[in-house]
Design an enzyme around this catalytic site. Structure first.
Site, short mmCIF file in Angstrom:
data_model
loop_
_atom_site.label_atom_id
_atom_site.label_comp_id
_atom_site.label_asym_id
_atom_site.label_seq_id
_atom_site.Cartn_x
_atom_site.Cartn_y
_atom_site.Cartn_z
CB SER A 161 -0.42 -0.25 1.19
OG SER A 161 -1.81 1.47 1.43
CE1 TYR A 187 -3.57 -2.13 5.39
CE2 TYR A 187 -2.01 0.84 4.87
CZ TYR A 187 -2.83 -1.24 4.94
OH TYR A 187 -3.75 -1.44 3.01
#
Length: 315
Positions: A161, A187
């Protein structure tokens, strides 16, 4: 040695179906994790449409069965099956590995969890997002290594990501034991780990004909990955102009491109976005549809350190 950047005629708006058009995957087998929802469904659909024997690996077997039936009907490919996979459950990972006999040509490490609001840990005590997004996939890929070798030319795809830009792997405190837990930083760290895995695996497995690359699929609002965001937050992101959101079919395009494009023959240890190899991160380019890749995510020393740490954590 300067490596030539890999480019393609595809871009931000390209769909998985457009990317895979003309590619023949008959006599190939693919496994996609987290393929019962979100971009995983579209990734599996595209691979099956090109003739691949496709395994949908997911925690929710009922959802996986529904997805498999839908893909079989839509593509006319009967060779779409399901396998249970819970990345936080070592027994589940190891069982899938035992059950998968024969060669595996494509492994798409797509499953993930994002922005878990409170600090949670795996059964072994590791922070949940790192344990799910990185350690579970690391164990799975190592377990499937004989099947990948048997393919005589395989690809492993690590779905990362642009959030990796927000944090390197904090080796001194991966599990948030000494620092305050931050859902976004946890994350981000896990997504950096996905890229570093590709960098190290490219070196470890290159001699086996296994090509490993990482990618950012794009910002996708209509995905289970965003389930910890409340609708008001997502609406605010949409209206902020910071992100241009992709459809699920567009979000799967780069995964499918990295998994199947002949342009990537011989290419490994790199990071892609919008079906192009990404350029280094430029902090001044905020707000663009291409975010770049952090130098720390491609650092070979950090990649080797993470590999060693991951082996230790998986014992």
């Amino acid at each position: 040695m300067t490596m030539t950047r890999v480019t393609s005629p595809f871009g931000f708006e390209s769909t998985a179906a457009e990317v895979i058009a003309g590619i023949d995957l008959h006599d190939r087998r693919a496994l996609v994790t987290g393929a019962a929802s979100g971009i995983g469904v579209e990734t599996a659909r595209a691979l099956a449409s090109a003739g691949a024997e496709t395994v949908i690996a997911a925690r929710d077997l009922a959802a996986a069965e529904r997805t498999a039936a839908d893909i079989r009907a839509a593509t006319g490919n009967p060779a779409v099956s399901v396998a249970r996979l819970d990345l936080l459950d070592r027994g589940s990972v190891d069982q899938l590995v035992r059950d998968l006999a024969g060669p595996l040509h494509i492994l798409v490490n797509n499953a993930g969890v994002m922005a878990v609001p409170e600090l949670r840990r795996s059964p072994e005590g590791h922070e949940l997002q790192f344990a799910t997004n990185h350690l579970g996939h690391f164990r799975l890929a190592l377990g499937l290594l004989p099947a990948l070798r048997a393919a005589g030319g395989a690809r492993v795809v690590a779905v990362s990501s642009r959030a990796h830009l927000n944090s390197p792997v904090i080796f001194d405190d991966i599990d948030f034991r000494d620092r305050p837990y931050d859902p976004a930083l946890a994350y981000a760290q896990s997504k950096t780990a996905n890229v570093l895995f590709a960098v190290a695996a490219a070196r470890h497995w290159g001699g086996d004909g296994i090509e490993v690359n990482a990618l950012h699929p794009g910002a996708i609002a209509d995905s289970n990955l965003a389930r910890y965001y409340n609708p008001a937050e997502l609406d605010a992101l949409r209206s902020s102009g910071r992100y241009t959101f992709k459809t699920l079919a567009q979000g799967a395009a780069t995964s499918v491109y990295v998994a199947t494009s002949p342009r990537l023959n011989g290419v490994a240890g790199r990071y892609f976005e919008n079906c192009q190899e990404d350029t280094p991160d430029d902090p001044t380019a905020a707000g663009t549809d291409a975010a770049g890749v952090a130098a720390y995510a491609l650092d070979p020393e950090a990649a080797e350190r993470l590999w060693a740490v991951s082996e230790q954590m998986n014992q």
